[in-house]
Scaffold this active site. Sequence first.
Site, PDB file in Angstrom:
ATOM      1  N   GLU A 202       0.810  -1.218   0.000  1.00  0.00           N
ATOM      2  CA  GLU A 202       0.000   0.000   0.000  1.00  0.00           C
ATOM      3  C   GLU A 202       0.839   1.263   0.000  1.00  0.00           C
ATOM      4  OE1 GLU A 202      -3.189   2.712   0.286  1.00  0.00           O
ATOM      5  OE2 GLU A 202      -3.222   0.590  -0.221  1.00  0.00           O
ATOM      6  N   GLU A 203       1.874   1.320   0.838  1.00  0.00           N
ATOM      7  CA  GLU A 203       2.543   2.596   1.112  1.00  0.00           C
ATOM      8  C   GLU A 203       3.905   2.771   0.447  1.00  0.00           C
ATOM      9  OE1 GLU A 203       0.600   4.508   2.187  1.00  0.00           O
ATOM     10  OE2 GLU A 203      -0.707   3.657   3.696  1.00  0.00           O
ATOM     11  N   SER A 603     -11.613   8.894   2.158  1.00  0.00           N
ATOM     12  CA  SER A 603     -10.291   8.492   2.643  1.00  0.00           C
ATOM     13  C   SER A 603      -9.643   9.674   3.368  1.00  0.00           C
ATOM     14  CB  SER A 603      -9.434   7.976   1.487  1.00  0.00           C
ATOM     15  OG  SER A 603      -8.304   7.283   1.967  1.00  0.00           O
ATOM     16  N   ASP A 677     -13.329  -2.946   4.530  1.00  0.00           N
ATOM     17  CA  ASP A 677     -12.209  -2.053   4.246  1.00  0.00           C
ATOM     18  C   ASP A 677     -10.947  -2.547   4.955  1.00  0.00           C
ATOM     19  OD1 ASP A 677     -10.473   0.097   3.836  1.00  0.00           O
ATOM     20  OD2 ASP A 677     -12.067   1.589   4.038  1.00  0.00           O
ATOM     21  N   HIS A 709     -12.283  -0.431   0.535  1.00  0.00           N
ATOM     22  CA  HIS A 709     -12.009   0.987   0.727  1.00  0.00           C
ATOM     23  C   HIS A 709     -12.747   1.858  -0.297  1.00  0.00           C
ATOM     24  CE1 HIS A 709      -9.992   4.379   2.432  1.00  0.00           C
ATOM     25  NE2 HIS A 709      -9.333   4.658   1.334  1.00  0.00           N
TER      26      HIS A 709
END
Length: 739
Positions: A202-203, A603, A677, A709
């Site tokens: 994800e990051e 978000s 999510d 999400h």
Amino acid sequence: MRRSRLLWIFLTCVAIHQGTVADEIPAKKPITFDTVYGPHATLNPFRHPTPRFQWLPDGAHLLQTHRGQYTKVHAKTGDTSPLFDPAQLAQGLESLSDIDESTARKLANKSHLKFNPAYDAVLIPHTDRLYFAKLDGSFACRLTDAAGTAELAQFGPHGESVAFVRDNDLYTVDLATQAEQRLTTDGSQLIRNGKADWVYWEEVFHRQFRTFWYSGDGAQIVYLQFNDTPVAPFSIPNNVPDTQRIHEMRYPKAGTANPLVQVGIASLADATVRWVDLSAYPPEDRLVVRAGWLPDHQTVYLYLQNRAQTWLDLLVVDPGSSTPRKLFRETTAAWVNNLAPPHFLADGSFLWESERSGWRHLYHYSADGQLRRAVTAGPWEVSEVHFVDEPAGDVYFSAAKKSHLADHLYRVSLDSGEPVQLTTADGSHRIRFSPSGGGYLDTHSSLERPPTTEIYNSDGKLIRELHKTNISDLNEYQWSTHKTVSIETGDGGTLDGSLMQPADFDASRQYPIWIKVYGGPHYPTIRNRWTKTHRLFDEVLATSGIVILRVDPRSASGSSAQSAWTAYRRLGVNELRDLEHAVDWLKSKSWVDSKRIGLGGHSYGGFLTAFALTHSQSFAAGIAGAPVTDWRNYDTIYTERYMNTPAANPAGYDETSVVKAAKNLHGRLLLLHGMLDDNVHLQNTTQLVNALQRADKDFELMLYPRAKHGIHGAHYTRTTYNFIIKTMLPEQTPSQLQD
């Protein structure tokens, strides 16, 4: 008298004729909820897809992908031909005993195929196995047989082998012999070889799981190993089936343990692995955020950061060695972003992107890590390096130099001089250089002009137009007025925004305003590019009589890294101040109803909305989709980059918490969340709901049991639309709302 009568008859006839002509001109259609989202919708936001073009290895041809078709285009002449005949590919696949005619036809007509480097064959996953087939149907084979899904498959640089992950172990298979080779043996649910865990996916790697990379000669693979043993598990229940299902993931929350990461270098000749010695960096305080190969195909480079991401080290691992050498350490006044890989030159030197000055620029380093010079400088940012013409000593790159709302292509000398702008059309430009650097593709658009793709030679001379989006069919609709605006903040700054006003806008009236925001650090949403058919929901609101303002807080704008740093350790605080500046600007307009200003986002935008309604009285209503309500709930790598850990910054976490401020809710709030999510967990909304109830605050809540999400679908769209209408246009009766 007679002359007057004749004149009257003549004018009457003219009026009748003009009325007849006017009656023959069809009135433009309003863009309503039913027009876009109804059962018989006529306006599709995806009705004008732009073809995807990419260069083929010979540098003379392009591959055009459009509506599932693959077309080979000669760059200079424009001559086209199908890249392959799906019937031939299907015939090759059908020759295999386990693929029938119908399956072969479906596989051959897939819209997303993985081509080999020569673009004469494809790799096809099917029923957990991998298949290889020549496009002309002359050869096909099954590459894998063992149980378990073969995933993340990647061709070697010369198409001689394929690497893939199965059950979290790394494998290769030789295309000539179909012999499979296992490179790692310790893969498990908690140990992943060559496949990122959730937080790195994800990051760090932008939602790409593959974390292995071939050397340029195809003889070695460098890969990352992730050990999630120290990471706390997080359970997500699915209550839709009769029997509850539990998805358990390893999710490191801010301040808790990260996955342990190691770097392995695997030799394909003997299937041995050499581990890089990272003992100089404590395992619990290191992030490995990039790996790759130098042009010699033998030397590995790595980016290592501390978990707070206040520095980044560039390391190299020499051939045969396990101990890395540090070339230098990158720092800034706040956090250090994981930027692009180095661009290596023939003499071993390299171009390096850095935000150390407060703006992203290019620097030229020697092979031993000594700074030679800054290649670019000034109050603007480099976006991407496309090509380096070493014989000429020129660098081609995109930058937001003319305006931070749009990228243009520039050329600059490696040694000295000012950048020369090559693109001229107004708006944003997406550039793709040919492998040889002899030409480039330019797909450009502006707020008022849809995308056009053209091909140029390297000095910016137009060769030919490849594609121009035809939007003549949109002329039958009545579109709003859409423009970018610059909002003065009152403290010497400006905010970027875009304003959408109803087609029949009347400045003598007063309109409700709906503000849309994302607002994450250095993540701009206001750009000078085509968005008309991507913002149809806004058009529906405008038709209903609502003005829409999209705005970027200064920390979210693409103007500079230093503007993003204003959010450091206090996410939401300065962004809200900028949103209030935008509200003040709106209230200065006579056509704004100051009592009907709403805010919405998803978000990070959901966080800002919930934060604004609990820390400000400027908004009458808000829609917070999938909001982070306390940064202690979000993952380590993203959160700690901006906030550090809760232990190191307790005041910042308290100051930015929506949950802790729930008792201060002002305005009507709608919370939306997907119950599956795995990014911003439902726990965020649950904690806020609990706090709001304990504070006896009214709010609305809509949960989506099957959504993660991203939340989509008719119910979601209608729910958000109805909430905006009833809070911004309360004079409308319920019967006027969409069913």
